[in-house]
Scaffold this active site. Structure first.
Site, short mmCIF file in Angstrom:
data_model
loop_
_atom_site.label_atom_id
_atom_site.label_comp_id
_atom_site.label_asym_id
_atom_site.label_seq_id
_atom_site.Cartn_x
_atom_site.Cartn_y
_atom_site.Cartn_z
N THR A 68 -4.46 32.74 -1.60
CA THR A 68 -3.77 32.40 -3.11
C THR A 68 -2.34 31.42 -2.84
O THR A 68 -2.29 32.25 -1.17
CB THR A 68 -3.40 32.91 -3.53
OG1 THR A 68 -3.01 32.32 -4.70
CG2 THR A 68 -2.88 34.70 -3.29
N ARG A 69 -2.72 30.32 -2.76
CA ARG A 69 -1.38 29.44 -3.14
C ARG A 69 -0.49 30.02 -4.42
O ARG A 69 0.51 28.78 -4.28
CB ARG A 69 -1.42 28.15 -2.38
CG ARG A 69 -2.49 26.92 -2.71
CD ARG A 69 -2.09 26.52 -1.98
NE ARG A 69 -2.21 25.05 -3.59
CZ ARG A 69 -2.72 24.51 -3.85
NH1 ARG A 69 -4.38 24.48 -4.62
NH2 ARG A 69 -2.47 23.54 -4.73
N HIS A 80 -7.09 35.96 -11.90
CA HIS A 80 -7.08 36.31 -10.54
C HIS A 80 -7.59 37.25 -9.97
O HIS A 80 -8.10 37.93 -9.43
CB HIS A 80 -5.99 35.77 -10.21
CG HIS A 80 -5.52 34.63 -9.96
ND1 HIS A 80 -4.61 33.86 -11.43
CD2 HIS A 80 -6.95 33.00 -9.47
CE1 HIS A 80 -5.17 32.69 -10.73
NE2 HIS A 80 -5.58 31.93 -10.04
N ARG A 132 -14.19 28.43 -6.82
CA ARG A 132 -14.20 27.47 -7.01
C ARG A 132 -12.90 26.66 -6.18
O ARG A 132 -12.15 27.12 -6.84
CB ARG A 132 -14.02 27.78 -8.19
CG ARG A 132 -13.86 25.95 -9.20
CD ARG A 132 -14.29 26.21 -10.29
NE ARG A 132 -14.61 24.66 -10.83
CZ ARG A 132 -14.24 23.66 -11.00
NH1 ARG A 132 -12.44 24.05 -10.28
NH2 ARG A 132 -14.51 22.41 -11.30
N HIS A 161 -2.66 35.71 -11.76
CA HIS A 161 -2.93 35.69 -13.14
C HIS A 161 -3.54 36.85 -13.32
O HIS A 161 -3.99 36.85 -12.22
CB HIS A 161 -2.97 34.78 -14.04
CG HIS A 161 -1.40 33.82 -14.00
ND1 HIS A 161 -0.38 33.93 -14.37
CD2 HIS A 161 -1.71 32.42 -13.85
CE1 HIS A 161 0.52 32.43 -13.73
NE2 HIS A 161 0.43 32.47 -13.14
#
Length: 574
Positions: free
Chosen positions: A199-200, A207, A293, A204
């Site tokens: 992740t970058r 996720h 995605r 929330h």
């Protein structure tokens, strides 16, 4: 060979380039007399992952043969799978001092030598071709393509590294681990199968649900492995994100999840980047890797379309999965179904069910305006962290950046605007006028294109610091080049507001006002590369405000900007 080949229980062969203690003293003595290259922020990230084994099987920056093979077919010259070029770009002047066999000391910005490089070759890449082959198009809307075209030095140097030390880190030290350290920790904890979550962005509830499902489906422990090197311009800075991740980890079952930080400089390369991320996570000891995605997608291209298909990254990783040696955990977008009061994959949403969603843009709007963010979207403690970092606009710093021809009236409007903002008294205001900056910050610079760009970037840096500290910066340079203005916008907008004002006064009017006689001298050939005469002025395509001092007074135009700032929520005139 400088690399040590290690095969721990987790992952494949790990190539670490830090030399033995016996070799270290000799290299330190040698480095004193070697020519040195000061690494850029991106090069520091790449060097760290080369030295600690995160970029295994690489043993240095790519030679021309490896670079060509990577660009053309996602492989090194020896046919090993590798999708992203890892290059040391240097200036022409520095390259002229080198030849194959030369030794270079690679220095961290703090001064220490991280590695010594043995030069194998030097070559001049075709950036347009690299962009098309690696990122799919030479479209400057792609942040990495823009970097290639406008921020990359013209010569690549290829060669192996001998590492003296890893780059120092002064933040979140307890969350930073090398591949070897993570592998050893997984073994110690008995984590035989680990799935990595890339992740970058802040995490929330969607996720978290995705990561939990991936862990359960793969019967694996979870590694939350966010990028804290370089990400997409405009992303939330990693200091804020890490504090959010620390809050989120508490919502996973104990002893099932770990948080570790990855010092990677992302390229936003979509499908190729997903393959790259898989290789890196295998090197860190993971058996599975979540690909969701639009993985590492850079957003929209110049035609308003997505650069990559939503599941194109999954398709490419799947095609190479056996060779990669790490299993892909594919996931589609998770959405919140109001009737079910839970998150589900989009394909599993019942017909007629009401789906709730808050986009990144909408989240930022709610943060700016102090609006409610529902608990179904994120955890209260995460929102608290984000509100601390992103106060309402009226409390943020901002920059007003004037650009226009010499004599267009930039400085006059800027001075009036400063006076009006000082009257309000809500924030400290600093004027960075072109002539004043030339006198106090850039007195050694000339007026070549290179020096003018350096001057504008200095203005941008100072404005970014003012904005970060919630003040107001008013900048009034000519700033004729689109690419440099974009760099300044990216530099500043990560910290607060950025309002570009194009002072579009016609050239003939500017010449009539020419108090210093500069236009006349330029017309006579006495001044070279003068903006608007023999050097182009690239007008902004989408400035926030356009004004023309041949039509209105400076007071009227300053008031127009004030009203824009009020409309955007940066100031309150009530």
């Amino acid at each position: 060979m400088t690399a040590s080949d290690i095969t721990p229980p987790h992952g494949g062969t790990l190539k670490e380039l830090i030399v033995s203690p016996e070799r270290l003293d000799a290299l330190k003595a040698e480095a004193v007399d070697l020519p040195s290259w000061d690494l850029t922020a991106r090069q520091v990230c790449d060097a760290e992952l080369l030295l600690n084994g995160g970029f295994s099987p690489l043993e240095g920056f790519l030679t021309e043969a490896d670079y060509t093979a990577v660009c053309e077919r996602m492989r090194l010259a020896d046919d090993s799978l590798w999708p992203i070029p890892i290059n040391l770009d240097v200036t022409e002047a520095f390259a002229e001092t080198l030849e194959p066999g030369s030794r270079i000391a690679l220095r961290h910005p703090e001064g220490m030598v991280l590695a010594i490089m043995t030069v194998e070759d030097l070559y001049r890449p075709d950036f347009k071709k690299e962009a098309e082959q690696v990122y799919g198009a030479a479209d400057p809307a792609h942040p990495e393509v823009f970097r290639l075209m406008h921020q990359t030095n013209p010569v690549y140097v290829g060669g192996r590294l001998e590492g003296l030390e890893l780059p120092p880190h002064h933040t979140f030290k307890q969350l930073r681990h090398t591949p070897r350290e993570l592998r050893d920790w997984f073994t110690k904890m008995g984590w035989n199968s680990v799935v990595a979550f890339q992740t970058r962005n802040p995490m929330h509830r969607a996720h978290v649900e995705l990561a939990k499902r991936a862990s359960q489906k793969g019967e694996a422990n979870l590694l939350i492995h966010p990028v804290v090197g370089m990400t997409k311009p405009g992303d939330v800075d990693y200091f804020v994100r890490v504090r959010c991740y620390q809050e989120v980890v508490r919502h996973f079952p104990e002893q099932t999840t770990a948080l570790s930080l990855l010092p990677l400089a992302m390229r936003m390369g979509g499908p190729r980047e997903a393959v790259w991320h898989a290789i890196i996570r295998k090197n860190y000891g993971c058996a599975r890797f979540i690909v969701g995605r639009d993985h590492a997608g850079p957003g929209k291209n110049s035609h308003g379309e997505d650069f990559y298909g939503p599941y194109e990254a999954q398709d490419l990783v799947e095609r190479h999965q056996e060779e990669l040696g790490i299993a892909m955990q594919p996931f589609e977008e998770m959405v919140y179904v109001e009737d079910m009061a839970q998150y589900v994959p989009r394909s599993e949403v019942p017909e007629e069910a009401r789906v709730l969603n808050i986009s990144g843009t909408e989240l930022r709007r709610r943060l700016r305006e102090g609006l409610e963010i529902p608990e179904w979207f994120s955890y209260p403690e995460v929102i608290t962290r984000l509100r601390q970092a992103f106060p309402p606009k009226r409390e943020q710093g901002f920059t007003v950046f004037f650009t226009g021809l010499s004599g267009s009236g930039k400085s006059t409007i800027a001075n009036v605007l400063v006076a009006k903002l000082m009257e309000l008294g809500t924030r400290p205001v600093t004027l960075l006028d072109g002539d004043l900056v030339r006198k106090h910050l850039s007195s050694e610079l000339g007026f070549s294109k290179e020096h003018r760009e350096i001057n504008i970037k200095r203005i941008g840096y100072v404005a970014s610091e003012i904005t970060k500290n919630r003040g107001v910066a008013i900048c009034a340079p000519i700033a004729p080049y689109t690419s440099t203005r974009r760099e300044v916008r990216e530099m500043i907008s990560q910290y607060g507001g950025f309002v570009e004002v194009h002072v579009a006064t016609p050239l003939e009017v500017c010449e009539e006002r020419d108090r210093k006689g500069l236009y006349a001298k330029a017309r006579a050939g006495l001044i070279k590369q003068f903006t608007g005469i023999d050097d182009p002025y690239q007008a902004p395509e989408n400035p926030e405000v356009v004004v023309d001092t041949s039509q209105f007074t400076a007071d009227e135009l300053a008031q127009q900007i004030i009203l824009h700032l009020e409309k955007q929520g940066f100031i309150d005139l009530q």
